[in-house]
Design a protein around this motif. Structure first.
Motif, PDB file in Angstrom:
ATOM      1  N   GLY A 220       0.800  -1.217   0.000  1.00 36.64           N
ATOM      2  CA  GLY A 220       0.000   0.000   0.000  1.00 36.64           C
ATOM      3  C   GLY A 220       0.830   1.263   0.000  1.00 36.64           C
ATOM      4  N   PRO A 221       0.231   2.401   0.399  1.00 35.77           N
ATOM      5  CA  PRO A 221       0.904   3.706   0.268  1.00 35.77           C
ATOM      6  C   PRO A 221       2.243   3.813   0.972  1.00 35.77           C
ATOM      7  CG  PRO A 221      -1.430   3.990   0.768  1.00 35.77           C
ATOM      8  CD  PRO A 221      -1.152   2.529   0.902  1.00 35.77           C
ATOM      9  N   ALA A 222       2.438   3.147   2.112  1.00 34.92           N
ATOM     10  CA  ALA A 222       3.699   3.262   2.838  1.00 34.92           C
ATOM     11  C   ALA A 222       4.876   2.713   2.041  1.00 34.92           C
ATOM     12  CB  ALA A 222       3.603   2.546   4.193  1.00 34.92           C
ATOM     13  N   VAL A 223       4.589   1.855   1.049  1.00 33.45           N
ATOM     14  CA  VAL A 223       5.673   1.328   0.216  1.00 33.45           C
ATOM     15  C   VAL A 223       6.331   2.449  -0.575  1.00 33.45           C
ATOM     16  CG1 VAL A 223       6.251  -0.287  -1.645  1.00 33.45           C
ATOM     17  CG2 VAL A 223       4.562  -0.930   0.101  1.00 33.45           C
ATOM     18  N   ASN A 224       5.553   3.451  -0.994  1.00 32.62           N
ATOM     19  CA  ASN A 224       6.134   4.599  -1.697  1.00 32.62           C
ATOM     20  C   ASN A 224       7.157   5.316  -0.830  1.00 32.62           C
ATOM     21  OD1 ASN A 224       4.574   4.332  -4.097  1.00 32.62           O
ATOM     22  ND2 ASN A 224       2.832   5.287  -3.067  1.00 32.62           N
ATOM     23  N   GLN A 225       6.888   5.394   0.470  1.00 29.15           N
ATOM     24  CA  GLN A 225       7.835   6.031   1.387  1.00 29.15           C
ATOM     25  C   GLN A 225       9.133   5.230   1.458  1.00 29.15           C
ATOM     26  OE1 GLN A 225       5.392   6.017   4.879  1.00 29.15           O
ATOM     27  NE2 GLN A 225       4.266   7.869   4.289  1.00 29.15           N
ATOM     28  N   ALA A 226       9.017   3.906   1.491  1.00 28.12           N
ATOM     29  CA  ALA A 226      10.220   3.064   1.497  1.00 28.12           C
ATOM     30  C   ALA A 226      11.033   3.275   0.233  1.00 28.12           C
ATOM     31  CB  ALA A 226       9.829   1.598   1.650  1.00 28.12           C
ATOM     32  N   SER A 227      10.352   3.377  -0.918  1.00 28.84           N
ATOM     33  CA  SER A 227      11.057   3.583  -2.185  1.00 28.84           C
ATOM     34  C   SER A 227      11.734   4.945  -2.226  1.00 28.84           C
ATOM     35  CB  SER A 227      10.076   3.452  -3.356  1.00 28.84           C
ATOM     36  OG  SER A 227       9.602   2.122  -3.474  1.00 28.84           O
ATOM     37  N   THR A 228      11.084   5.959  -1.671  1.00 28.29           N
ATOM     38  CA  THR A 228      11.693   7.295  -1.627  1.00 28.29           C
ATOM     39  C   THR A 228      12.954   7.277  -0.779  1.00 28.29           C
ATOM     40  OG1 THR A 228       9.561   8.400  -1.928  1.00 28.29           O
ATOM     41  CG2 THR A 228      11.319   9.693  -0.932  1.00 28.29           C
ATOM     42  N   ILE A 229      12.913   6.584   0.342  1.00 26.84           N
ATOM     43  CA  ILE A 229      14.096   6.462   1.202  1.00 26.84           C
ATOM     44  C   ILE A 229      15.209   5.732   0.457  1.00 26.84           C
ATOM     45  CG2 ILE A 229      14.980   5.310   3.274  1.00 26.84           C
ATOM     46  CD1 ILE A 229      12.185   5.917   4.529  1.00 26.84           C
ATOM     47  N   PHE A 230      14.857   4.657  -0.233  1.00 29.78           N
ATOM     48  CA  PHE A 230      15.871   3.922  -0.995  1.00 29.78           C
ATOM     49  C   PHE A 230      16.533   4.843  -2.027  1.00 29.78           C
ATOM     50  CE2 PHE A 230      17.623   1.366  -4.341  1.00 29.78           C
ATOM     51  CZ  PHE A 230      18.195   0.292  -3.674  1.00 29.78           C
ATOM     52  N   ASP A 231      15.728   5.603  -2.763  1.00 32.61           N
ATOM     53  CA  ASP A 231      16.281   6.513  -3.768  1.00 32.61           C
ATOM     54  C   ASP A 231      17.233   7.526  -3.136  1.00 32.61           C
ATOM     55  OD1 ASP A 231      14.930   5.293  -5.836  1.00 32.61           O
ATOM     56  OD2 ASP A 231      13.323   6.782  -5.939  1.00 32.61           O
ATOM     57  N   GLN A 232      16.874   8.042  -1.972  1.00 30.68           N
ATOM     58  CA  GLN A 232      17.732   9.023  -1.304  1.00 30.68           C
ATOM     59  C   GLN A 232      19.100   8.423  -0.985  1.00 30.68           C
ATOM     60  OE1 GLN A 232      15.278  10.043   2.039  1.00 30.68           O
ATOM     61  NE2 GLN A 232      14.116  11.599   0.927  1.00 30.68           N
ATOM     62  N   TYR A 233      19.116   7.195  -0.512  1.00 32.60           N
ATOM     63  CA  TYR A 233      20.384   6.534  -0.210  1.00 32.60           C
ATOM     64  C   TYR A 233      21.135   6.188  -1.491  1.00 32.60           C
ATOM     65  CZ  TYR A 233      19.833   6.091   4.832  1.00 32.60           C
ATOM     66  OH  TYR A 233      19.746   6.369   6.172  1.00 32.60           O
ATOM     67  N   TRP A 234      20.437   5.640  -2.456  1.00 33.33           N
ATOM     68  CA  TRP A 234      21.067   5.177  -3.698  1.00 33.33           C
ATOM     69  C   TRP A 234      21.786   6.319  -4.411  1.00 33.33           C
ATOM     70  CZ3 TRP A 234      22.008   0.492  -5.538  1.00 33.33           C
ATOM     71  CH2 TRP A 234      22.316   0.329  -6.887  1.00 33.33           C
ATOM     72  N   ASN A 235      21.209   7.507  -4.363  1.00 33.14           N
ATOM     73  CA  ASN A 235      21.768   8.651  -5.076  1.00 33.14           C
ATOM     74  C   ASN A 235      22.586   9.588  -4.186  1.00 33.14           C
ATOM     75  OD1 ASN A 235      20.495   8.068  -7.697  1.00 33.14           O
ATOM     76  ND2 ASN A 235      18.580   8.530  -6.650  1.00 33.14           N
ATOM     77  N   SER A 236      22.891   9.166  -2.969  1.00 34.94           N
ATOM     78  CA  SER A 236      23.599  10.037  -2.037  1.00 34.94           C
ATOM     79  C   SER A 236      25.101  10.019  -2.291  1.00 34.94           C
ATOM     80  CB  SER A 236      23.325   9.604  -0.594  1.00 34.94           C
ATOM     81  OG  SER A 236      24.135   8.499  -0.225  1.00 34.94           O
ATOM     82  N   GLN A 237      25.782  10.999  -1.722  1.00 36.62           N
ATOM     83  CA  GLN A 237      27.233  11.102  -1.860  1.00 36.62           C
ATOM     84  C   GLN A 237      27.968  10.043  -1.053  1.00 36.62           C
ATOM     85  OE1 GLN A 237      28.920  13.280  -3.990  1.00 36.62           O
ATOM     86  NE2 GLN A 237      26.809  13.413  -4.729  1.00 36.62           N
ATOM     87  N   ALA A 238      27.255   9.283  -0.219  1.00 35.96           N
ATOM     88  CA  ALA A 238      27.892   8.246   0.599  1.00 35.96           C
ATOM     89  C   ALA A 238      27.981   6.908  -0.117  1.00 35.96           C
ATOM     90  CB  ALA A 238      27.108   8.076   1.912  1.00 35.96           C
ATOM     91  N   VAL A 239      27.442   6.820  -1.339  1.00 33.59           N
ATOM     92  CA  VAL A 239      27.285   5.524  -2.019  1.00 33.59           C
ATOM     93  C   VAL A 239      28.125   5.499  -3.299  1.00 33.59           C
ATOM     94  CG1 VAL A 239      25.621   4.072  -3.234  1.00 33.59           C
ATOM     95  CG2 VAL A 239      25.022   5.080  -1.021  1.00 33.59           C
ATOM     96  N   VAL A 240      28.810   4.365  -3.509  1.00 36.01           N
ATOM     97  CA  VAL A 240      29.702   4.211  -4.656  1.00 36.01           C
ATOM     98  C   VAL A 240      29.402   2.874  -5.355  1.00 36.01           C
ATOM     99  CG1 VAL A 240      32.124   4.026  -5.386  1.00 36.01           C
ATOM    100  CG2 VAL A 240      31.503   5.529  -3.480  1.00 36.01           C
ATOM    101  N   PRO A 241      29.342   2.844  -6.684  1.00 36.09           N
ATOM    102  CA  PRO A 241      29.177   1.561  -7.402  1.00 36.09           C
ATOM    103  C   PRO A 241      30.346   0.634  -7.107  1.00 36.09           C
ATOM    104  CG  PRO A 241      28.767   3.422  -8.874  1.00 36.09           C
ATOM    105  CD  PRO A 241      29.351   3.992  -7.613  1.00 36.09           C
TER     106      PRO A 241
END
Length: 517
Positions: A220-241
């Protein structure tokens, strides 16, 4: 070597170490690998509906604006749920974990990601780098697939040997900051959030540990919040391929696939695969009668750059302290590691004196995997009991050696991290009630304000605190702590431990390490 030269070395070596660590402290942001991955975001629900879309649609239509919750306390069910939603995913899998073990369930779930990618599903896998050390060949192999991208949080650029050790010494302060989040998100329709890492002990398939953990599967709707959090981490300056730190290898991928195929036939894999066959369709749909629906559910997390430029009011601990402080009648706490600090302990005692009932379940010394954390808990325990807080310590059970270690093997009896306030406001996630979760690591979880969900969490607390699973702490006539067993037997010291372990914990308690516990 002359005495004069030894004296010079005695001065020079400490100065070099201070200079090394000092340079890392002053220049930490410049010494870390640059975040070189191209930005990417949650895929929208476009094109043909995926199996998860079709199976979720009637449930979401029947419960508009609400999120469905399925409680995953059984380890094999938690494994099967991840496998089932991965097999039904048709668009994307976004996965983030603190620990991914190099063992049978870790390999089986890695194979689920690969099989999904083979079907055309985009897979993004984000791991904390500290515990990913040694997994590079496997993760690089998976990342060789064109539909799979693997990234590391706060990575060490030197992947092995002397230079890795040197970098860890230089960056000792920045490396200490880890991503403790756990999430498995399929098609932005279903998310599994909670306390489990990926490994055998977390899924209850080892016979040498007695393990208890808790995930929530959301629809349900709370899954969108989880995805937004994931995107924030995935695209953050702390993350490297990961492939920016090591080269990919198609040959390594081929070798890994052969290994995964062989392991799937081993007897150790049988319990996992059998449970997956029982839950092969979406658990939320097949077991819809077990779903609990609520409009008061949210997925929350620390900011990915928690220690750089994020104000403290955005930290998860601020929200948790406010929630706990709002208790009017009752508070129930479940935490494998409980180190409240002097201020936190005094706040709990003050609330108890105001008539608020407070209950706590944590690990006993015999059950914990981190003796250093128990040394922190030990100094706060008796004042809480004296104030009337009901304290339960989970027993050590199963065929373990009973050896607790300073920095942990993740084989403790209790791994659930949750709390409940006044029977309705609760949290389930990765946040331990200790300084490390509060101020060092990033954390993630689910918050709710719902009496039905609160009743389910109360049942989990009661299960843990039952006399056949936990000791209840009290005081003897001289005011000393004692542990009451289920059969009425009283222990005058830490049960299921030997003198040397108790002595080791006492020594650890003398060290100024509480901020890191």
């Amino acid at each position: 070597m002359s005495k004069a030269r030894l004296r010079r070395l005695a001065w020079i070596l400490p100065l070099l170490l201070v200079a090394l660590v000092g340079s890392g402290w002053l220049l930490a942001d410049h010494l870390t690998p640059a975040a070189s991955g191209a930005p990417s975001w949650t895929l929208p629900a476009s094109g043909p509906a995926t199996p998860l879309d079709r199976e979720a649609a009637p449930l979401l239509t029947a419960h508009p604006g609400q999120t469905g919750v399925l409680w995953l306390s059984d380890g094999l069910d938690a494994f099967a749920a991840r496998s089932a939603i991965s097999q039904r995913a048709g668009r994307s899998l976004d996965v983030m974990y603190y620990i991914w073990k190099d063992d049978i369930p870790g390999h089986l779930l890695a194979d689920q990601l690969y099989q999904a990618a083979q079907r055309g599903v985009r897979v993004r896998l984000l791991l904390d780098d500290l515990n990913a050390h040694g997994l590079d060949p496997h993760m690089l192999a998976i990342a060789a697939h064109p539909n799979i991208d693997v990234r590391l949080y706060n990575p060490i650029r030197n992947r092995g040997g002397f230079w890795r050790l040197l970098e860890m010494l230089q960056r000792v302060f920045s490396i200490n900051q880890r991503m403790h989040n756990k999430a498995w998100i399929a098609d932005n329709q279903v998310a599994i959030i909670g306390g489990r890492n990926i490994g055998a002990e977390y899924f209850n398939a080892r016979d040498d540990v007695n393990f208890r953990d808790l995930d929530l599967m959301l629809l349900g709707p709370a899954v969108n919040q989880a995805s937004t959090i994931f995107d924030q981490y995935w695209n953050s300056q702390a993350v490297v391929p990961i492939d920016a730190l090591n080269p990919q290898s198609q040959a390594e991928l081929d070798r890994l696939l052969l290994r995964l195929e062989r392991e799937s036939r081993l007897s150790q894999a049988a319990p996992y695969l059998a449970r997956v066959r029982q839950r092969i369709t979406l658990p939320a749909v097949r077991q819809s009668h077990r779903l609990q629906w609520s409009a008061s559910i949210a997925v929350v997390a620390d900011p990915p750059l928690k220690h750089r430029n994020s104000p403290r009011q955005d930290w998860l601990v601020t929200r948790i302290i406010a929630n706990l402080g709002s208790a009017a009648e009752r508070m129930q706490l479940i935490s494998p590691y409980f180190v409240p600090g002097q201020d936190g302990n005094q706040a709990l005692i003050a609330m108890r004196r105001q008539g608020i009932a407070i209950e706590l379940v944590t690990n006993s010394l015999g059950a914990t995997d981190v003796a250093a954390v128990h040394s922190g808990w030990k100094r706060y325990r008796q004042p809480l009991v004296e104030a009337g807080v009901q304290v339960f310590e989970l027993k050590r059970r199963g065929r373990r050696a009973g050896i607790a270690v300073p920095f942990g093997s993740s084989a403790a009896s209790l791994h659930t991290k949750a709390y409940l306030v006044d029977g309705r406001r609760g949290f389930v996630g990765s946040f331990n009630l200790d300084p490390r979760s509060a101020t060092v690591n990033t954390e993630m979880g689910v918050v709710f304000d719902d009496p039905v969900l609160g009743q389910r969490l109360q049942q989990e607390f009661a299960w843990l605190a039952a006399s056949d699973r936990s000791y209840r702490l009290g005081l003897d006539q001289q005011g000393r702590l004692q542990w009451r067993d289920g059969d009425g037997h009283l222990h005058a010291h830490e049960p299921d431990t030997r003198w040397w372990l108790r002595g080791w914990v006492w020594l650890l308690g003398l060290l100024p390490i509480e901020s890191q516990l």
